[in-house]
Enzyme design. Structure first.
Site, PDB file in Angstrom:
ATOM      1  N   GLU A 156       0.805  -1.248   0.028  1.00 23.73           N
ATOM      2  CA  GLU A 156       0.031   0.148   0.019  1.00 23.73           C
ATOM      3  C   GLU A 156       0.886   1.122  -0.060  1.00 23.73           C
ATOM      4  OE1 GLU A 156      -3.096   0.153   3.050  1.00 23.73           O
ATOM      5  OE2 GLU A 156      -2.729   2.296   3.258  1.00 23.73           O
ATOM      6  N   GLU A 161      -2.440  11.255   3.294  1.00 24.33           N
ATOM      7  CA  GLU A 161      -3.303  11.164   4.163  1.00 24.33           C
ATOM      8  C   GLU A 161      -3.401  12.144   5.118  1.00 24.33           C
ATOM      9  OE1 GLU A 161      -4.093   6.683   5.771  1.00 24.33           O
ATOM     10  OE2 GLU A 161      -1.927   6.987   5.515  1.00 24.33           O
TER      11      GLU A 161
END
Lengths: 276, 471
Positions: A156, A161
């Protein structure tokens, strides 16, 4: 304040030294790949382009991970209230409402099966939502070979974020076997400018044994196999990845919304581009 | 003197503007710079910066010597401002508080977004008010951060400017008010350093509000003035925290949806002009403000009958016709059971008590108590707007505090007067209610009147006037 600034400058200097890809100490070479191979400028109002995007619907239960593996509180839908293209931007909106047993709705769209590739430069120009409990993300997952390989072995790459109660900080991370979830390899970068009132460009440049992270014109991190915990493997040289855009509510990363959190909250994406 | 200074400054500004405009034929030339004022950011760093020599003006009743420069404490320096909050019993002043007003023309603060400083205290305290915008002249842009929690280590405080475009010539650069309510009356010290205006660039998400963000509805009458209250601005700071500051009316732009029914001035004072409906709302810095006042003007307000008794035969509790006795309060706000709030108003200078959300309320007049031995009757006028509830049942209690003169103890006596639902209890007109108090055992130390709903009466809203005892 002064100390922070010095730290940041020192950090940038460190990155420059590590990369040794800059001509001189004045100019930072942020990216090198410029051949556009895939993009969405979100110029056509309505639903996201079905040739580029698919949806993930629900609260994760159907996928076997209720709360999407992070105790998230939202139910993802494909409704225009939660995801639409308007005025040249893609809008993903988190709404506080009771829906299918959840207290919030939002959306998560991905290029899985439509556009996937190994390596390249992936960037998007985004204005973030804000407030405690909001968790917007621009990220990628590795192809799971029709379900035969599972997370975190697929890898990932989190390009951006953010915690909605940290309106100036973006996080860039990688997850893989032995370095996932709370043990991901992460760098947090404080722009000292708001992410929710201005658009910023969040990107990575990814090649064999490296992922460079940048925001706007600042390269703020490089992750290589040397940064992984001892005994773990780099899983970013051997498969294609696809792109994901979503706004989560609550969950282990951002915490739950509080009484001051203003809803609805929208992440606006002006464009997303991939270069080789 | 002060207003002369102001006039002088305004004149100079006007002259400068006039010169600038005269000097160009079409547009302002590129070389011309509009008259502006010093934009110095700093108020105090290691010493006061550009404040002049006469800038510290204490609040009335505060200890005038509370402020000093301390050359042994500082934030990353050796000097700071020291504030010694006195004990509540200090004869020189029971609290500390003052404004810092720059001498001269004032400063242009339009390019900043916050007042910031570092602060610490001798013990953990909550400081009542910190802010700016008060100049003891027009006090137009008072901005206040209330109840600031301060610890014993240096911490940075950020007080956002509600709308910096308003502050083109501000003299009130800092204000503070600190008492000892939370420290049992015992004094303490706090220090402030690096006091300055800053452009942080991370103050965002403005959420201005009036009336605590509520849409408040009122039934009212021609001639009534209503203040728009609870004016606030909320921002999200760069650290993700919300901060709410009280902002003066002048930061807001008020408007009425129906100016012929209700006008509103730039101080947020509404005046009812005719019958009808209107909504008063506001903007701040171009942002819509949460909260509004929904006005239903019933029209002309009928006044209660003018009292006719001789003043010598009356002890008045509340009336514009007689001189009132000393009253401690018209609403005791007795927590936690009382729900009654006050929305008292005036019509063309005539004052009325208005109890809303009523369950019970007390009017106390115990300093001193009054002797009604020769005036053993009670009069009041009552107006119930919008209908009398079918279960109306209203009790008036008159309490004599006895020789000890205090509420409670062993010598109190009381008399209960019942206002039952009868055909004479009607809505939307003034009723005259009179009772004999011959049933009250003692009459020489009467100290309180209590009004209450009984037997589940759902009366919520009424007006009172001309409350008095008579012969």
């Amino acid at each position: 304040m002064k100390l922070n600034k010095i730290n940041r400058l020192g950090f940038v200097a460190l990155v420059l030294a590590v990369l040794s890809s800059c001509e001189n100490s004045e100019t930072q070479t942020v990216t090198s790949l410029n051949n556009l191979v895939w993009s969405d400028d979100f110029d056509n109002s309505g639903a996201p382009d079905i040739n580029r995007w698919v949806y993930e619907i629900g609260d994760g239960t159907a996928q076997g991970i209720p709360g999407w593996g992070n105790n998230e509180l939202q139910y993802y839908t494909a409704r225009p209230e939660n995801v639409k293209v308007e005025n040249g931007v893609l809008k993903i909106t988190a709404i506080k409402e009771n829906y299918m047993g959840a207290g919030y709705t939002s959306a998560r769209i991905l290029t899985k099966g439509l556009f996937q590739q190994k390596y390249g430069r992936f960037e998007a120009r985004i204005k973030l939502p804000w407030g405690k409990g909001l968790w917007p993300a621009f990220w990628m997952l590795g192809d799971d070979e029709n379900g035969s390989v599972s997370w975190p072995n697929i890898g990932e790459i989190d390009i951006m974020e953010n915690r909605g109660d940290e309106p100036t900080i973006t996080h860039g991370s990688i997850h893989g076997p032995g370095y996932s979830a709370g043990n991901a390899v992460t760098k947090s970068y404080d722009l000292n400018a708001r992410l929710d009132t201005q658009f910023h460009i969040y990107g990575i440049e990814w090649g064999p044994n490296y992922i460079n992270y940048y925001v706007d014109d600042v390269l703020y991190n490089q992750i290589t196999p040397d940064d992984l915990p001892d005994g773990t493997n780099w899983v970013f040289n051997d498969r294609e990845f696809y792109i994901i855009l979503n706004v989560a509510v609550g969950g282990s990363f951002a915490g739950s919304p509080n009484v001051e959190t203003v809803f609805p909250q929208t992440m606006e994406i002006d464009y997303i581009r991939v270069f080789n | 003197m002060k207003s002369l200074e102001k006039i002088k400054n305004q004149t100079i500004l006007t002259l400068l503007l006039a010169l600038v405009f005269l000097g160009c034929e079409r547009d302002i030339s590129d070389d011309a710079v509009l008259a502006s004022f010093a934009s110095t950011a700093e108020i105090f760093t290691d010493s006061p910066v550009g404040m002049g020599s006469d800038f510290y003006f204490p609040y009335r009743g505060s200890k005038a010597t509370a402020w000093s420069v301390d050359d042994s404490e500082g934030y990353e320096s050796s000097s700071s401002m020291r504030f010694d909050v006195p004990n509540a019993t200090d004869p020189e002043g029971t609290y500390a508080g003052a404004i810092f007003r720059v001498e001269g023309a004032g400063r242009d603060l339009t390019n900043y977004d916050a007042l910031t400083f570092w602060i610490k205290a001798s013990q953990g305290v909550v400081i009542g008010e910190l802010g700016f915008g008060e100049d003891f002249i027009n006090n137009e842009y008072i901005t206040t951060l209330s109840n600031v929690s301060v610890g014993t280590n240096w911490q940075k405080v950020i007080i956002p400017i509600p709308d910096a475009s308003k502050l083109i010539q501000e003299r009130g650069l800092f204000r503070y008010s600190a008492g000892t309510q939370a420290t049992n009356g015992l004094g303490y010290t706090f220090w402030i350093d690096e006091l300055k205006f800053e452009k942080l660039g991370t103050i965002a998400q403005p959420r201005p509000s009036i009336l605590n963000g509520n849409d408040v509805s009122v039934n009212t009458f021609i001639g009534v003035n209503i203040d728009i209250t609870d004016l606030n601005q909320t921002f999200n700071l760069g650290n993700g925290r919300d901060v709410t500051i009280a902002a003066a009316p002048k930061y807001f732009t008020f408007s009425s949806s129906n100016p012929s029914v209700a006008s509103v001035n730039d101080l947020g004072v509404v005046e009812i002009l005719s019958a009808g409906t209107a909504v008063v709302s506001a903007t701040l810095g171009g942002e819509d403000v949460k909260g509004s006042l929904n006005i239903n003007s019933i029209g002309s307000f009928s006044l209660p009958p003018t009292p006719t008794r001789n003043a010598s035969d009356v002890i008045s509790i509340f009336s514009d016709y007689y001189t009132n006795t000393t009253v401690d309060f018209y609403n005791g706000y007795w927590q936690p059971y009382q729900t009654t709030e006050s929305a008292d108003f005036s019509v063309n200078g005539d004052n009325f008590l208005n109890y809303t959300n009523f369950n019970f309320v007390g009017i106390q007049f115990s300093n001193p108590t009054i002797d009604i031995t020769s005036l053993p009757n009670l009069h009041f006028n009552m107006y119930i707007p919008n209908g009398v509830p079918s279960n109306f049942d209203f009790l008036v209690t008159v309490v004599d505090f006895g020789p000890d003169g205090v509420n409670g103890g062993t010598d109190d006596t009381r008399h209960q007067l019942f206002v039952r639902k009868t055909p004479s209890i009607v809505a939307d007109s003034w009723m005259t209610i009179e009772f004999s108090l011959n049933g009250l055992t003692n009459k020489s130390n009467v100290g309180i009147l209590i009004f209450e709903n009984i037997n589940f009466s759902s009366l919520t809203n009424f007006y009172l006037d001309n409350i008095y005892f008579y012969k």
